[in-house]
Design an enzyme around this catalytic site. Structure first.
Site, PDB file in Angstrom:
ATOM      1  CG  ASP A  62      -1.918   1.102   1.278  1.00 28.58           C
ATOM      2  OD1 ASP A  62      -1.730   2.099   0.554  1.00 28.58           O
ATOM      3  OD2 ASP A  62      -2.887   1.007   2.065  1.00 28.58           O
ATOM      4  CG  HIS A  63       3.223   3.934  -3.176  1.00 30.82           C
ATOM      5  ND1 HIS A  63       4.131   4.559  -2.361  1.00 30.82           N
ATOM      6  CD2 HIS A  63       3.836   3.776  -4.381  1.00 30.82           C
ATOM      7  CE1 HIS A  63       5.252   4.781  -3.037  1.00 30.82           C
ATOM      8  NE2 HIS A  63       5.094   4.308  -4.265  1.00 30.82           N
ATOM      9  NE  ARG A  64      -4.146   3.894   1.536  1.00 28.61           N
ATOM     10  CZ  ARG A  64      -5.300   3.455   2.018  1.00 28.61           C
ATOM     11  NH1 ARG A  64      -6.327   4.297   2.155  1.00 28.61           N
ATOM     12  NH2 ARG A  64      -5.454   2.192   2.366  1.00 28.61           N
TER      13      ARG A  64
END
Length: 439
Positions: free
Chosen positions: A408-410
């Site tokens: 998850d690139h968040r």
């Protein structure tokens, strides 16, 4: 003599402890007119994660069944009505005897859930002991097969099971019903059971087949869609030399410490992932949409993606970072086996914080897995195969594997994901020193 007062109690579908909003009714174990005892199993319901048996919270006579096999039932909807004597019964205890703890529907007081087969036999024996009749043998069938049999109006007593131990599968039901040539869902899985009143899958003039979706397949579709369109996915890949890991697995299989369990490369890969999480804790975290915060988990609850006849399930190894390698290997084997055989309970299929999927068992080199909702990383392991590899400047044939890490690139950047995957690759390349360091 005054007849005992009668009251009709309505049993509604409860939340089985996993926050579900609805479930698919699989099978009735009782019929109208049957006498049921308190906590006797009345039927089976399939949730997003597992098939669960529901015990009756009342003792009395079944007056009406309100749902059909295959029907999707919302939480709180009535399932059946039971006529009781001497007024309303207490669902969780007996006012005339010692106090009992509350009983979560589907579970005994203070006990771990029993297997459906064991509970089914016990409840059937109790329900018929009053008449002195021996309990009739009930066909041993997978939950999905029972759904399909109800839909196609196939008597399971007439079906010969070809599954392990003679268990009846969906294919057996279709064959008996004359639909033996129907295609099944992808990857060799059986299609999930249809909703009530829907016709059996039937080829149209355009030679297509429409298969109504329910049960585990429906919930999996909802989960991966939610994950794919909520968490911005990214992936990194690494191909590495796993010869030392393969050699170690062969050595461990002869070790007394692994007696009764067969260690696999997945055991070592899982330990490598847990080792990487210690250095990159963002891989064991989730994004809180309500607060906009990153939540780091102090314990790693390892999800093991498992292909079953009912669809994808992710049983969980709790606090996996605390387990020795033999205990980790044993736990992975046990939770995966329970999932495949339909014996997992809902709590055993929820709460993972990071997952691993072994796509190599299907003979493929790798893939880009979708995150399990609520997780920040999932590791995919490809097939380990002989490939040419440069060792000390010379070409050699080595055991090589491709790894892919989706994240998850968040909350995970490419830097953290890349370092973690490199750590895992280094672990597989020389696992013994890493395993000793983790003790």
């Amino acid at each position: 003599m005054t007849k005992p007062a009668r009251a009709v109690q309505e049993f509604r579908l409860p939340d089985l402890g996993e926050g579900l909003t609805d479930a698919d009714w699989v099978h009735w174990a009782v019929a109208v007119g049957d006498r049921v005892e308190l906590n006797q199993v009345i039927g089976e319901v399939e949730t997003a994660k597992a098939t669960v048996e529901l015990p009756s919270p009342y003792g009395g006579t079944v007056e009406e069944l309100l749902v059909e096999p295959g029907q999707t039932v919302p939480v709180g909807a009535p399932l059946l009505r039971i006529a009781t004597e001497d007024g309303p019964a207490e669902p969780a205890g007996d006012s005339g005897g010692p106090s009992r703890p509350s009983v979560l529907v589907g579970y005994g007081p203070g006990d771990a859930p029993q297997s459906r087969r064991a509970t089914r036999r016990a409840s059937a024996d109790a329900g018929r002991a009053r008449d002195g009749d021996p309990p009739p043998a009930r066909p041993d069938a997978k939950p999905g097969a029972r759904k399909l049999a109800a839909l196609l109006e196939v008597d399971l007593d007439t079906v010969t099971g070809t599954g392990r131990g003679g268990v009846i599968t969906r294919d057996d039901v279709r064959r008996t019903a004359g639909h033996g040539d129907e295609p099944t869902a992808g990857h060799g899985e059986e299609p999930t059971a249809e909703r009530p009143h829907s016709p059996a899958p039937e080829a149209s003039p355009e030679r297509t087949t429409r298969i109504p979706v329910g049960g585990v397949r429906k919930r999996t579709a909802e989960a991966v869609s939610r994950s794919a369109f909520t968490a911005p996915h990214a992936s990194v890949f690494l191909t590495c030399d796993a010869t030392a890991t393969v050699d170690l697995v062969s050595t461990l299989r002869a070790s007394p410490a692994f007696e009764g369990v067969r260690p696999t490369a997945l055991s070592i890969v899982s330990r490598a992932l847990l080792h990487a999480i210690a250095d990159e804790p963002s891989l064991n975290a989730h994004w809180d949409d309500d607060t906009g915060e990153i939540v780091l988990h102090h314990d790693a609850h390892l999800g093991i993606a498992t292909a079953t006849s009912d669809g994808l399930k992710v049983p969980v190894v709790r606090e996996a970072q605390r387990l020795s390698l033999p205990r980790l290997a044993r736990s992975i084997a046990e939770v995966a086996d329970r999932a495949r055989t339909g014996r997992s309970t809902p709590p055993e299929l929820t709460g993972s914080t990071v997952s691993v999927t072994n796509v190599g068992v299907f003979g493929v080199d790798g893939g880009t897995p979708i995150l399990n909702p609520g997780e920040s990383a999932i590791l995919a392991v490809g097939a380990i195969s002989d490939r040419p590899w440069v060792v000390d400047g010379a070409l050699a044939i080595r055991k090589v594997v491709t790894l892919s890490l989706s994240f998850d690139h968040r909350l995970v950047d490419g830097e953290q994901a890349g370092r973690a995957l490199a750590t895992i690759g280094a672990f597989l390349g020389d696992p013994v020193p890493m395993l000793l360091a983790d003790k």
